[in-house]
Design a protein around this motif. Structure first.
Motif, PDB file in Angstrom:
ATOM      1  N   THR A   1      35.893  53.595  14.668  1.00 13.16           N
ATOM      2  CA  THR A   1      36.412  52.664  13.673  1.00 13.16           C
ATOM      3  C   THR A   1      36.611  51.296  14.324  1.00 13.16           C
ATOM      4  N   HIS A   2      36.163  50.284  13.620  1.00 11.21           N
ATOM      5  CA  HIS A   2      36.313  48.890  14.031  1.00 11.21           C
ATOM      6  C   HIS A   2      36.533  48.140  12.721  1.00 11.21           C
ATOM      7  N   ASN A   3      36.289  46.843  12.658  1.00 10.03           N
ATOM      8  CA  ASN A   3      36.451  46.134  11.386  1.00 10.03           C
ATOM      9  C   ASN A   3      35.113  45.716  10.797  1.00 10.03           C
ATOM     10  N   ILE A   4      34.046  46.361  11.264  1.00  6.88           N
ATOM     11  CA  ILE A   4      32.740  46.238  10.631  1.00  6.88           C
ATOM     12  C   ILE A   4      32.166  47.644  10.556  1.00  6.88           C
ATOM     13  N   PRO A   5      31.603  48.039   9.421  1.00  4.18           N
ATOM     14  CA  PRO A   5      31.043  49.393   9.318  1.00  4.18           C
ATOM     15  C   PRO A   5      29.900  49.591  10.311  1.00  4.18           C
ATOM     16  N   ASP A   6      29.554  50.848  10.510  1.00  6.71           N
ATOM     17  CA  ASP A   6      28.444  51.190  11.420  1.00  6.71           C
ATOM     18  C   ASP A   6      28.730  50.748  12.844  1.00  6.71           C
ATOM     19  N   SER A   7      29.924  51.052  13.330  1.00  9.66           N
ATOM     20  CA  SER A   7      30.261  50.765  14.724  1.00  9.66           C
ATOM     21  C   SER A   7      30.203  52.062  15.526  1.00  9.66           C
ATOM     22  N   TYR A   8      29.630  51.970  16.723  1.00 12.52           N
ATOM     23  CA  TYR A   8      29.420  53.171  17.532  1.00 12.52           C
ATOM     24  C   TYR A   8      29.760  52.931  18.997  1.00 12.52           C
ATOM     25  N   SER A   9      30.198  54.000  19.650  1.00  6.16           N
ATOM     26  CA  SER A   9      30.186  54.046  21.106  1.00  6.16           C
ATOM     27  C   SER A   9      28.845  54.619  21.523  1.00  6.16           C
ATOM     28  N   VAL A  10      28.338  54.136  22.648  1.00  5.20           N
ATOM     29  CA  VAL A  10      27.033  54.567  23.157  1.00  5.20           C
ATOM     30  C   VAL A  10      27.252  55.478  24.363  1.00  5.20           C
ATOM     31  N   PHE A  11      26.632  56.668  24.302  1.00  2.00           N
ATOM     32  CA  PHE A  11      26.700  57.618  25.410  1.00  2.00           C
ATOM     33  C   PHE A  11      25.356  57.588  26.138  1.00  2.00           C
ATOM     34  N   VAL A  12      25.360  57.109  27.364  1.00  5.52           N
ATOM     35  CA  VAL A  12      24.137  57.076  28.164  1.00  5.52           C
ATOM     36  C   VAL A  12      24.151  58.284  29.094  1.00  5.52           C
ATOM     37  N   HIS A  13      23.264  59.243  28.827  1.00  7.89           N
ATOM     38  CA  HIS A  13      23.183  60.462  29.627  1.00  7.89           C
ATOM     39  C   HIS A  13      22.274  60.186  30.824  1.00  7.89           C
ATOM     40  N   THR A  14      22.833  60.281  32.022  1.00  7.07           N
ATOM     41  CA  THR A  14      22.103  59.988  33.253  1.00  7.07           C
ATOM     42  C   THR A  14      22.058  61.240  34.126  1.00  7.07           C
ATOM     43  N   PRO A  15      21.237  61.226  35.171  1.00 10.87           N
ATOM     44  CA  PRO A  15      21.213  62.389  36.078  1.00 10.87           C
ATOM     45  C   PRO A  15      22.548  62.673  36.757  1.00 10.87           C
ATOM     46  N   TYR A  16      23.474  61.701  36.752  1.00  9.53           N
ATOM     47  CA  TYR A  16      24.756  61.885  37.417  1.00  9.53           C
ATOM     48  C   TYR A  16      25.900  62.151  36.440  1.00  9.53           C
ATOM     49  N   GLY A  17      25.618  62.161  35.169  1.00 10.44           N
ATOM     50  CA  GLY A  17      26.654  62.376  34.172  1.00 10.44           C
ATOM     51  C   GLY A  17      26.548  61.359  33.044  1.00 10.44           C
ATOM     52  N   ILE A  18      27.466  61.438  32.115  1.00 10.10           N
ATOM     53  CA  ILE A  18      27.454  60.566  30.941  1.00 10.10           C
ATOM     54  C   ILE A  18      28.265  59.300  31.223  1.00 10.10           C
ATOM     55  N   VAL A  19      27.688  58.164  30.880  1.00 10.69           N
ATOM     56  CA  VAL A  19      28.422  56.896  30.915  1.00 10.69           C
ATOM     57  C   VAL A  19      28.685  56.481  29.467  1.00 10.69           C
ATOM     58  N   ILE A  20      29.946  56.281  29.135  1.00  9.55           N
ATOM     59  CA  ILE A  20      30.319  55.879  27.772  1.00  9.55           C
ATOM     60  C   ILE A  20      30.620  54.390  27.744  1.00  9.55           C
ATOM     61  N   VAL A  21      29.903  53.669  26.893  1.00  7.95           N
ATOM     62  CA  VAL A  21      30.232  52.275  26.588  1.00  7.95           C
ATOM     63  C   VAL A  21      30.861  52.298  25.206  1.00  7.95           C
ATOM     64  N   THR A  22      32.160  52.042  25.126  1.00  6.15           N
ATOM     65  CA  THR A  22      32.874  52.251  23.855  1.00  6.15           C
ATOM     66  C   THR A  22      32.470  51.252  22.778  1.00  6.15           C
ATOM     67  N   GLY A  23      31.957  50.058  23.171  1.00  6.41           N
ATOM     68  CA  GLY A  23      31.846  49.000  22.183  1.00  6.41           C
ATOM     69  C   GLY A  23      33.238  48.615  21.727  1.00  6.41           C
ATOM     70  N   ASP A  24      33.346  47.958  20.583  1.00  4.37           N
ATOM     71  CA  ASP A  24      34.655  47.597  20.028  1.00  4.37           C
ATOM     72  C   ASP A  24      35.169  48.775  19.206  1.00  4.37           C
TER      73      ASP A  24
END
Length: 541
Positions: A137-160
């Motif tokens: 949830t943010h103040n614009i619809p269609d907002s997402y956190s991005v999960f980048v799956h790497t060989p060492y584990g998941i990196v989460i970029v939350t966004g806003d």
């Protein structure tokens, strides 16, 4: 295995310019590509861009740009940098995709741009990276956190993001996706720090609706509501309230018109009834039946609301008794412009409401308690506060420490920083690893306004300029000054400077030597009599 490199290209020493690169072997993906808004020390600059020098050298390796949501500080740099990095495919949610396409049309780039729309549940395979998404949830619809799956584990970029369990007409955060990522193993959490200095939980959008409805219902005349054009949730709330109360809505401001048009097309703003009217048709309505949705909540000079305050708007003039609602937070650097705007509105008899008076705005960013919960949910091996100035980043770090998160596992974000994982336990943290000074946009120029130009602009703004031409053979000297002394004093001031110039010329030397001598002697004189340091520009011919 290869090293995993995570590079902060922008967004960690200012609000905006968000861009983070992930590199494994010969593959790179970038999360977000936003612009920033300059503050007072960069005079005349329109926007700031993340420094992409590192990407330009590796453009053939870029597998895609992944966008978290549609705000300009996350998508706004795309038209300026696309050519430099070979126009990789852009992956974006629906709302952001439409906003990017509109800007592409404005820049004449639509044919060059390849945009793919993603949604909840989608998985992208971009070289060695698998990318999945969690709705937030943010103040614009269609907002997402991005999960980048790497060989060492998941990196989460939350966004806003924020945790809002009663959002307005949209689903709450997908808590399950974060929990699942935790079970699979989160290597690094890169989390938004914009509201890190605010205690407690973030406000819910549903709470704001009540105060907005109260103000609009009680307004005796016109309502003029101003917010960020991209704040779709707030626009939807105002539209629904006006429909309920029988007010018609007229839109004023190009960016507002564009965003509302996209939101209506995507069914993010309901079309029930004929609530929208043209400016021409609004003239036929009584004031108590009108709501003007206007740009200008940040006091922008060319915005609709500022034009109304300055009596320069072609269609709308402020009236005593108008109710003006400023439903937005204050972007750092805009404080004085907003206060001046409120003063002008008040002097014209408008009733001005803003967030310091009533709850007419809920920020779209997480507070301290949200931050604690995000760390508990994801259980990351490492934590990086991002998206904010150093004060906010370190406040976010302090919050993590308060719940027992190990200090040695916290990497405070910084532009130009590169984190290198050769295993999952001991990352190398390289500060200033890549060029990181933001790139300026000034008119049609990109990157041509450097520190020297900005220094000269600041000097001009502070102390003015003295321009001197010297024809050595003829002995002719012309002095022109601007912003140094008033017209009554100019004649004697210029004569004094001419005497100093003649003295400097008489000492001899080549043109360059004479020029430098004149500059120094004139600056010294002006400082001695005025305690000012104007820009002195001698031209020797």
């Amino acid at each position: 295995m290869e090293d995993l490199k995570i590079t902060i290209l922008g967004g960690c020493q200012q609000i905006g310019c968000n861009a983070t690169a992930f590199e494994y072997g010969d593959s790179i993906i970038v999360v977000d590509m936003g612009l920033g808004f300059p503050e007072g020390d960069v005079l005349g600059v329109d926007y700031l861009l993340p420094n992409i020098s590192y990407l330009k050298q590796r453009r053939e390796n870029i597998r895609g740009i992944v966008i978290t949501h549609g705000h300009l500080d996350h998508i706004g740099a795309i038209p300026y940098i696309g050519d430099n990095i070979g126009w990789p495919t852009i992956y974006a949610p629906a709302m952001a995709s439409e906003l990017i396409k509109v800007r592409a049309e404005d820049f004449g780039q639509k044919e060059q741009m390849d945009i793919q729309v993603y949604k909840s549940g989608d998985v992208l395979n971009l070289g060695p990276f698998k990318v999945s998404f969690a709705r937030v949830t943010h103040n614009i619809p269609d907002s997402y956190s991005v999960f980048v799956h790497t060989p060492y584990g998941i990196v989460i970029v939350t966004g806003d993001w924020k945790f809002d369990n009663t959002p307005y007409k949209e689903p709450p955060t997908d808590y399950g996706a974060f929990t699942k990522a935790s079970e699979e193993g989160v290597l690094l959490l890169c989390s938004d720090s914009t509201n890190a200095m605010k205690s407690g939980w973030s406000d819910s959008e549903s709470e704001i609706s009540r105060d907005l409805e109260y103000l609009i219902e009680k307004a005796p005349g016109r309502v003029i509501a101003s917010t960020f054009a991209s704040l779709i949730t707030r626009l939807s709330q105002i539209v629904d309230i006006c429909r309920k109360l029988g007010r018609k809505i007229v839109i004023s401001g190009r960016s507002m018109e564009t965003t509302v048009s996209i939101a209506r097309h995507l069914k993010l703003i309901e079309e029930n009834g004929d609530v929208f009217v043209t400016r021409k048709d609004s003239k036929k309505l009584k004031d108590k039946n009108i709501c003007i949705l206007a740009t200008g909540s940040q006091g922008e000079e060319t915005s609709s609301l500022v034009k109304m305050a300055n009596d320069t708007h072609p269609d709308f003039k402020l009236k005593a008794g108008d109710t003006v609602i400023l439903s937005s937070s204050v972007i750092p650097g805009n404080e004085m412009a907003i206060y001046h705007l409120m003063d002008k509105l008040t002097l014209k008899g408008a009733n001005v409401f803003h967030n310091e008076l009533m709850d007419v705005h809920a920020g779209g960013h997480s507070h301290a308690e949200d931050h604690k919960m995000m760390i508990h949910l994801t259980k990351p091996k490492f934590f990086m506060p991002v998206h904010g100035t150093p004060t906010y980043l370190y406040a976010h770090k302090k919050t993590a420490l308060s719940i027992g998160y190990p200090e040695e596992k916290i990497i405070v974000g910084e532009n130009g920083l590169q984190v290198v994982f050769s295993d999952s336990y001991n990352p190398k943290v390289l500060r200033k690893a890549v060029p990181s000074d933001p790139v300026t946009v000034d008119g049609l120029g990109i990157g041509d306004v450097d520190k020297t130009v900005l220094s000269e602009r600041n000097k001009l703004a502070d102390d003015g300029i003295v321009f001197i031409t010297i024809e050595r053979k003829r002995g002719k000297i012309v002095v022109i000054s601007r912003g140094v002394v008033n017209d009554e004093e100019k004649m004697s001031f210029h004569e004094d400077i001419k005497k100093i110039v003649r003295e400097a010329v008489d000492k001899g030397g080549d043109d360059k030597k004479v020029k430098n001598r004149i500059e120094g002697m004139v600056q010294e004189y002006i400082h001695s009599v005025l305690a000012r340091k104007p820009l002195v520009v001698p031209v020797v011919m």
